[in-house]
Design a protein around this motif. Structure first.
Motif, PDB file in Angstrom:
ATOM      1  N   SER A 138      38.419  48.490  28.275  1.00  0.00           N
ATOM      2  CA  SER A 138      37.453  48.386  29.361  1.00  0.00           C
ATOM      3  C   SER A 138      37.709  47.134  30.193  1.00  0.00           C
ATOM      4  O   SER A 138      37.657  47.180  31.424  1.00  0.00           O
ATOM      5  N   GLU A 139      37.998  46.031  29.521  1.00  0.00           N
ATOM      6  CA  GLU A 139      38.278  44.788  30.229  1.00  0.00           C
ATOM      7  C   GLU A 139      39.556  44.916  31.056  1.00  0.00           C
ATOM      8  O   GLU A 139      39.626  44.434  32.189  1.00  0.00           O
ATOM      9  N   ASP A 140      40.576  45.580  30.497  1.00  0.00           N
ATOM     10  CA  ASP A 140      41.820  45.789  31.230  1.00  0.00           C
ATOM     11  C   ASP A 140      41.587  46.644  32.469  1.00  0.00           C
ATOM     12  O   ASP A 140      42.150  46.373  33.532  1.00  0.00           O
ATOM     13  N   MET A 141      40.773  47.678  32.345  1.00  0.00           N
ATOM     14  CA  MET A 141      40.483  48.540  33.488  1.00  0.00           C
ATOM     15  C   MET A 141      39.741  47.764  34.572  1.00  0.00           C
ATOM     16  O   MET A 141      40.018  47.932  35.760  1.00  0.00           O
ATOM     17  N   LEU A 201      42.285  45.564  36.277  1.00  0.00           N
ATOM     18  CA  LEU A 201      43.153  46.367  37.126  1.00  0.00           C
ATOM     19  C   LEU A 201      42.426  46.766  38.410  1.00  0.00           C
ATOM     20  O   LEU A 201      42.990  46.665  39.503  1.00  0.00           O
ATOM     21  N   GLU A 202      41.179  47.180  38.283  1.00  0.00           N
ATOM     22  CA  GLU A 202      40.415  47.564  39.479  1.00  0.00           C
ATOM     23  C   GLU A 202      40.204  46.365  40.393  1.00  0.00           C
ATOM     24  O   GLU A 202      40.317  46.483  41.615  1.00  0.00           O
ATOM     25  N   THR A 203      39.950  45.203  39.829  1.00  0.00           N
ATOM     26  CA  THR A 203      39.795  43.992  40.635  1.00  0.00           C
ATOM     27  C   THR A 203      41.097  43.668  41.347  1.00  0.00           C
ATOM     28  O   THR A 203      41.097  43.331  42.538  1.00  0.00           O
ATOM     29  N   LEU A 204      42.204  43.772  40.641  1.00  0.00           N
ATOM     30  CA  LEU A 204      43.509  43.503  41.233  1.00  0.00           C
ATOM     31  C   LEU A 204      43.825  44.490  42.352  1.00  0.00           C
ATOM     32  O   LEU A 204      44.317  44.102  43.412  1.00  0.00           O
ATOM     33  N   LEU A 205      43.515  45.747  42.128  1.00  0.00           N
ATOM     34  CA  LEU A 205      43.798  46.762  43.132  1.00  0.00           C
ATOM     35  C   LEU A 205      42.911  46.614  44.365  1.00  0.00           C
ATOM     36  O   LEU A 205      43.316  46.946  45.468  1.00  0.00           O
ATOM     37  N   SER A 206      41.701  46.135  44.167  1.00  0.00           N
ATOM     38  CA  SER A 206      40.765  46.065  45.286  1.00  0.00           C
ATOM     39  C   SER A 206      40.914  44.798  46.117  1.00  0.00           C
ATOM     40  O   SER A 206      40.131  44.580  47.031  1.00  0.00           O
ATOM     41  N   THR A 207      41.918  43.972  45.824  1.00  0.00           N
ATOM     42  CA  THR A 207      42.136  42.800  46.670  1.00  0.00           C
ATOM     43  C   THR A 207      42.552  43.278  48.054  1.00  0.00           C
ATOM     44  O   THR A 207      43.326  44.212  48.204  1.00  0.00           O
ATOM     45  N   GLY A 208      42.000  42.651  49.052  1.00  0.00           N
ATOM     46  CA  GLY A 208      42.314  43.020  50.423  1.00  0.00           C
ATOM     47  C   GLY A 208      41.299  43.964  51.033  1.00  0.00           C
ATOM     48  O   GLY A 208      41.375  44.259  52.216  1.00  0.00           O
ATOM     49  N   LEU A 209      40.360  44.444  50.238  1.00  0.00           N
ATOM     50  CA  LEU A 209      39.306  45.285  50.793  1.00  0.00           C
ATOM     51  C   LEU A 209      38.262  44.407  51.465  1.00  0.00           C
ATOM     52  O   LEU A 209      37.958  43.308  50.985  1.00  0.00           O
ATOM     53  N   THR A 210      37.698  44.896  52.540  1.00  0.00           N
ATOM     54  CA  THR A 210      36.598  44.166  53.161  1.00  0.00           C
ATOM     55  C   THR A 210      35.364  44.320  52.287  1.00  0.00           C
ATOM     56  O   THR A 210      35.325  45.188  51.400  1.00  0.00           O
ATOM     57  N   ASP A 211      34.363  43.503  52.535  1.00  0.00           N
ATOM     58  CA  ASP A 211      33.145  43.584  51.722  1.00  0.00           C
ATOM     59  C   ASP A 211      32.490  44.958  51.836  1.00  0.00           C
ATOM     60  O   ASP A 211      32.037  45.513  50.837  1.00  0.00           O
ATOM     61  N   ILE A 212      32.451  45.505  53.044  1.00  0.00           N
ATOM     62  CA  ILE A 212      31.811  46.808  53.225  1.00  0.00           C
ATOM     63  C   ILE A 212      32.615  47.911  52.550  1.00  0.00           C
ATOM     64  O   ILE A 212      32.057  48.817  51.940  1.00  0.00           O
ATOM     65  N   GLN A 213      33.950  47.832  52.594  1.00  0.00           N
ATOM     66  CA  GLN A 213      34.791  48.820  51.914  1.00  0.00           C
ATOM     67  C   GLN A 213      34.591  48.734  50.405  1.00  0.00           C
ATOM     68  O   GLN A 213      34.476  49.765  49.727  1.00  0.00           O
TER      69      GLN A 213
END
Length: 159
Positions: A93-96, A99-111
């Motif tokens: 769960s921590e790895d997921m 990974l989701e945090t890493l993948l979501s870099t570059g998203l705007t706050d609203i996205q």
């Protein structure tokens, strides 16, 4: 008593329709259910003009129903004995989450907010639009852009 084109065609083609459904679904009971759904759906839509139209509609609707059934996620009920032997690893769960945090870099706050509401909360676009005081199209556009950014980030990680 006179039968309409749809009923006549269905009765005449029932075996062919059943075989066609079996090719898709690989299960006799599912194929029979698909046949019933096909006839009911077409019966509700009204009469057909000719046997050829009825035949074409029967096969088209049957194919679409079979595809919908194949796409529908299969759920398997868990019995009590199944859950007794299950072990949950907290690191997964921590790895997921990482990974989701890493993948979501570059998203705007609203996205990021819309992505979270759709994926984690299961909200519909219309409900999100009302909650964020946006148009539904704007929510769809931001979600599309968020998915594209996540896809791009994932592809960069796998290089």
């Amino acid at each position: 008593m006179e039968t309409d084109n749809l009923t006549y065609s269905f009765l005449r083609l029932r075996d062919k329709l059943h075989r066609s459904a079996l090719r898709f679904l690989k299960n006799d009971e599912e194929a029979r259910d698909a046949l019933q759904d096909t006839f009911f759906r077409l019966w509700k839509s009204g009469p057909t003009e000719s046997d050829a139209e009825a035949r074409n509609k029967l096969f088209t609707v049957l194919r679409n129903i079979c595809i919908d059934r194949l796409r529908k996620p299969q759920t398997v009920p868990l019995s009590d004995s199944d859950t007794d032997n299950m072990t949950v690893e907290p690191n997964v769960s921590e790895d997921m989450d990482r990974l989701e945090t890493l993948l979501s870099t570059g998203l705007t706050d609203i996205q990021r907010q819309i992505y979270t509401l759709v994926v984690h909360e299961g909200m519909e676009y219309e409900d999100i639009a009302a909650a964020l005081k946006m148009s539904t199209e704007a929510v769809r556009m931001n979600m599309s852009r968020a998915r594209k950014k996540l896809r791009d980030n994932y592809q960069k990680l796998n290089r």
